[in-house]
Write an enzyme that holds these catalytic residues in place. Sequence first.
Site, PDB file in Angstrom:
ATOM      1  N   ASP A 126       1.132  -0.862   0.291  1.00 30.50           N
ATOM      2  CA  ASP A 126       0.066  -0.100   0.215  1.00 30.50           C
ATOM      3  C   ASP A 126       1.383   1.256  -0.235  1.00 30.50           C
ATOM      4  O   ASP A 126       1.924   1.051   0.369  1.00 30.50           O
ATOM      5  CB  ASP A 126      -0.553  -0.205   1.152  1.00 30.50           C
ATOM      6  CG  ASP A 126      -0.084  -0.390   2.634  1.00 30.50           C
ATOM      7  OD1 ASP A 126       1.029  -0.124   2.555  1.00 30.50           O
ATOM      8  OD2 ASP A 126      -0.431  -1.265   2.945  1.00 30.50           O
ATOM      9  N   ASP A 168      -8.620  -2.941  14.256  1.00 31.44           N
ATOM     10  CA  ASP A 168      -9.839  -3.121  14.130  1.00 31.44           C
ATOM     11  C   ASP A 168      -9.959  -4.000  12.563  1.00 31.44           C
ATOM     12  O   ASP A 168     -11.089  -4.491  12.170  1.00 31.44           O
ATOM     13  CB  ASP A 168     -11.119  -1.598  13.519  1.00 31.44           C
ATOM     14  CG  ASP A 168      -9.466  -1.477  12.024  1.00 31.44           C
ATOM     15  OD1 ASP A 168      -8.448  -1.766  11.579  1.00 31.44           O
ATOM     16  OD2 ASP A 168     -10.005  -0.414  11.560  1.00 31.44           O
ATOM     17  N   HIS A 170      -9.005  -4.887  10.013  1.00 27.22           N
ATOM     18  CA  HIS A 170      -7.844  -4.327   8.745  1.00 27.22           C
ATOM     19  C   HIS A 170      -6.613  -5.207   8.356  1.00 27.22           C
ATOM     20  O   HIS A 170      -5.766  -4.983   8.854  1.00 27.22           O
ATOM     21  CB  HIS A 170      -7.637  -3.102   8.206  1.00 27.22           C
ATOM     22  CG  HIS A 170      -6.622  -1.937   9.095  1.00 27.22           C
ATOM     23  ND1 HIS A 170      -6.804  -1.202  10.065  1.00 27.22           N
ATOM     24  CD2 HIS A 170      -5.048  -1.675   8.526  1.00 27.22           C
ATOM     25  CE1 HIS A 170      -5.482  -0.647  10.452  1.00 27.22           C
ATOM     26  NE2 HIS A 170      -5.154  -1.149   9.154  1.00 27.22           N
ATOM     27  N   GLU A 215     -10.271  -1.849   5.351  1.00 23.99           N
ATOM     28  CA  GLU A 215     -11.387  -0.807   6.212  1.00 23.99           C
ATOM     29  C   GLU A 215     -12.113  -1.700   6.527  1.00 23.99           C
ATOM     30  O   GLU A 215     -12.485  -2.338   5.574  1.00 23.99           O
ATOM     31  CB  GLU A 215     -11.390   0.958   6.439  1.00 23.99           C
ATOM     32  CG  GLU A 215      -9.629   1.133   6.176  1.00 23.99           C
ATOM     33  CD  GLU A 215      -9.033   1.546   7.955  1.00 23.99           C
ATOM     34  OE1 GLU A 215      -9.688   0.415   8.717  1.00 23.99           O
ATOM     35  OE2 GLU A 215      -8.263   2.611   7.783  1.00 23.99           O
TER      36      GLU A 215
END
Length: 261
Positions: A67, A136, A138, A143
């Site tokens: 990324d 979370d 991801h 996300e």
Amino acid sequence: MEVVIVADARAGGELIAGAVAQLLRRKPDALLGVATGSTPLPVYQALAREVDHRTVDTSRARIAQLDEYVGLPADHPESYRSVVRREVLEPLGIGMDAFMGPDGTAEDVQRACDAYDRELAEAGGVDLQLLGIGTDGHIGFNEPCSSLASRTRIKTLTEQTRVDNARFFDGDIDQVPHHVITQGISTILEARHLILLATGEGKADAVAATVEGPVAAVCPASALQLHPHATVVVDEAAAAKLKLADYFRHAFANKPDWQGI
């Protein structure tokens, strides 16, 4: 999915570095997908020690970025291109000519995303993709509620992710970009071997949801359950909420050595 519980981050780094070294002995020009952040550093450090001791040759290895921030110049110290060069390429003696990654400064971001997907495919695909996991759930910057069929694309970061990443920007969240390019979940799943490393009690809930929860977009990492060769390496703290932790320990302890991970 194989779950391996190790004593600490260093042990996890050495285990994964060993798997990378085995791959490079079989396929010297393997395409390695790398993640950034603090979690994978023990992997790169352990692999660099193997290079220094000449137990593995990385001279033909290729590196693919997972990324990139949108809008940060490529030479910004916290662009992921710079981070990968500093933490992976230079310690392993790999040149930038063996690196591929998305262009976070492109005027047409979606076109850059599509181009990166094509570049990965034309390179023969990723042989081993190293992943971290967010609190979370991801992976990459997919996300929660990212499509499980998603390809490389632009994403808007959650406020929690920006808070988590502010430590790399002198603690100033205002310096953290709002947007990133990330390989999509479907793109990630095309790698031949996925290895997710998670350490620390802050990742325990995400690890439990990934490994023992349902496959659901609300926990993007749970998509690893769909992969034929996915390995989740966790330290004791990150494994704290796994109901099947004892079974995972038993299974790994009785695994034939020749199988590796």
